[in-house]
Design a protein around this motif. Sequence first.
Motif, PDB file in Angstrom:
ATOM      1  N   GLY A  38      -8.657   5.850  -0.164  1.00  0.00           N
ATOM      2  CA  GLY A  38      -9.037   5.378  -1.490  1.00  0.00           C
ATOM      3  C   GLY A  38     -10.528   5.419  -1.725  1.00  0.00           C
ATOM      4  N   ILE A  39     -10.906   4.847  -2.852  1.00  0.00           N
ATOM      5  CA  ILE A  39     -12.311   4.748  -3.247  1.00  0.00           C
ATOM      6  C   ILE A  39     -12.704   3.274  -3.214  1.00  0.00           C
ATOM      7  CG2 ILE A  39     -13.959   5.097  -5.145  1.00  0.00           C
ATOM      8  CD1 ILE A  39     -13.046   7.736  -3.983  1.00  0.00           C
ATOM      9  N   ALA A  40     -13.810   2.989  -2.542  1.00  0.00           N
ATOM     10  CA  ALA A  40     -14.280   1.608  -2.424  1.00  0.00           C
ATOM     11  C   ALA A  40     -14.722   1.074  -3.785  1.00  0.00           C
ATOM     12  CB  ALA A  40     -15.434   1.534  -1.432  1.00  0.00           C
ATOM     13  N   LEU A  41     -14.250  -0.110  -4.111  1.00  0.00           N
ATOM     14  CA  LEU A  41     -14.651  -0.779  -5.349  1.00  0.00           C
ATOM     15  C   LEU A  41     -15.702  -1.852  -5.076  1.00  0.00           C
ATOM     16  CD1 LEU A  41     -11.104  -1.143  -6.973  1.00  0.00           C
ATOM     17  CD2 LEU A  41     -12.824   0.623  -7.406  1.00  0.00           C
ATOM     18  N   MET A  42     -15.968  -2.081  -3.786  1.00  0.00           N
ATOM     19  CA  MET A  42     -17.035  -2.993  -3.362  1.00  0.00           C
ATOM     20  C   MET A  42     -17.562  -2.483  -2.028  1.00  0.00           C
ATOM     21  SD  MET A  42     -14.751  -6.402  -2.271  1.00  0.00           S
ATOM     22  CE  MET A  42     -14.109  -6.777  -3.869  1.00  0.00           C
ATOM     23  N   LEU A  56       0.819  -1.216   0.000  1.00  0.00           N
ATOM     24  CA  LEU A  56       0.000   0.000   0.000  1.00  0.00           C
ATOM     25  C   LEU A  56       0.850   1.263   0.000  1.00  0.00           C
ATOM     26  CD1 LEU A  56      -2.842  -1.041   2.464  1.00  0.00           C
ATOM     27  CD2 LEU A  56      -2.773  -1.232  -0.028  1.00  0.00           C
ATOM     28  N   ILE A  57       1.965   1.247   0.733  1.00  0.00           N
ATOM     29  CA  ILE A  57       2.803   2.450   0.771  1.00  0.00           C
ATOM     30  C   ILE A  57       3.652   2.601  -0.494  1.00  0.00           C
ATOM     31  CG2 ILE A  57       2.826   2.633   3.282  1.00  0.00           C
ATOM     32  CD1 ILE A  57       5.679   1.508   3.230  1.00  0.00           C
ATOM     33  N   ASN A  58       3.499   1.660  -1.403  1.00  0.00           N
ATOM     34  CA  ASN A  58       4.101   1.803  -2.730  1.00  0.00           C
ATOM     35  C   ASN A  58       3.040   2.105  -3.777  1.00  0.00           C
ATOM     36  OD1 ASN A  58       6.963   1.485  -2.401  1.00  0.00           O
ATOM     37  ND2 ASN A  58       6.535  -0.616  -1.761  1.00  0.00           N
ATOM     38  N   GLY A  59       1.808   2.365  -3.306  1.00  0.00           N
ATOM     39  CA  GLY A  59       0.750   2.796  -4.211  1.00  0.00           C
ATOM     40  C   GLY A  59      -0.171   1.710  -4.723  1.00  0.00           C
ATOM     41  N   ALA A  60       0.008   0.479  -4.264  1.00  0.00           N
ATOM     42  CA  ALA A  60      -0.852  -0.610  -4.741  1.00  0.00           C
ATOM     43  C   ALA A  60      -2.281  -0.422  -4.239  1.00  0.00           C
ATOM     44  CB  ALA A  60      -0.315  -1.953  -4.254  1.00  0.00           C
ATOM     45  N   ASP A  61      -3.222  -0.904  -5.025  1.00  0.00           N
ATOM     46  CA  ASP A  61      -4.611  -0.899  -4.591  1.00  0.00           C
ATOM     47  C   ASP A  61      -4.787  -1.940  -3.488  1.00  0.00           C
ATOM     48  OD1 ASP A  61      -5.297   1.061  -6.438  1.00  0.00           O
ATOM     49  OD2 ASP A  61      -5.832  -0.394  -7.986  1.00  0.00           O
ATOM     50  N   VAL A  62      -5.831  -1.781  -2.692  1.00  0.00           N
ATOM     51  CA  VAL A  62      -6.080  -2.709  -1.587  1.00  0.00           C
ATOM     52  C   VAL A  62      -6.821  -3.931  -2.133  1.00  0.00           C
ATOM     53  CG1 VAL A  62      -7.145  -3.008   0.680  1.00  0.00           C
ATOM     54  CG2 VAL A  62      -6.232  -0.769   0.024  1.00  0.00           C
ATOM     55  N   MET A  63      -6.225  -5.078  -1.903  1.00  0.00           N
ATOM     56  CA  MET A  63      -6.830  -6.329  -2.351  1.00  0.00           C
ATOM     57  C   MET A  63      -7.667  -6.915  -1.208  1.00  0.00           C
ATOM     58  SD  MET A  63      -5.637  -6.231  -5.346  1.00  0.00           S
ATOM     59  CE  MET A  63      -5.931  -7.785  -6.136  1.00  0.00           C
ATOM     60  N   GLY A  76      -9.662 -10.301  -5.434  1.00  0.00           N
ATOM     61  CA  GLY A  76     -10.063  -9.095  -6.146  1.00  0.00           C
ATOM     62  C   GLY A  76      -9.666  -7.802  -5.462  1.00  0.00           C
ATOM     63  N   LYS A  77      -9.731  -6.711  -6.255  1.00  0.00           N
ATOM     64  CA  LYS A  77      -9.445  -5.375  -5.727  1.00  0.00           C
ATOM     65  C   LYS A  77     -10.646  -4.881  -4.942  1.00  0.00           C
ATOM     66  CE  LYS A  77      -6.317  -3.650  -9.250  1.00  0.00           C
ATOM     67  NZ  LYS A  77      -6.087  -2.644 -10.280  1.00  0.00           N
TER      68      LYS A  77
END
Length: 162
Positions: free
Chosen positions: A129-133, A91-98, A144-145
Amino acid sequence: MEIRKRYFLSKKDVKKIKKELEVFFENVDEIIPKKGNVEIAITDDFEIILVDKEPIAFKKDDKVIPTLKLLLKSLPDKNLVVVDIGAIKFLINGADVMAPGIVDADENIKEEDVVFVVDENHKKPICVGIALMNGKEMKEADKGKAIKNLHYVGDKIWNFKG
């Protein structure tokens, strides 16, 4: 991050920002005091909202989103997502939350909501972030993301100097 334009906001615009932040915070008048200098710094990527030269929020797709520095001072008790320790380095490298990295989530979260990701041990904010679910799906999904990472510790907004 290069600032293309910077200007002070009118009282009317400050009122709008306060109203948007009230969704997350009860102490908006402490966050943006009456005598505070409220500015917008426009960069190529974001519009950063500054109060007395401190970045408190940014605008993305017409949403006012609190910065991590504001969240460190005043963490809301809603829209929180808790992740396990193993997810932090990504996450601190910019990855989306899985979804597999999520330990707990506010069940009132809806898709497209702004969410605040905290670590499970210290409950410190790691990213926004923005929730994708929705929140329930985040807790139950095993693949999934789940969250689109917009702002994280160490990114351009975090390192912004007003």
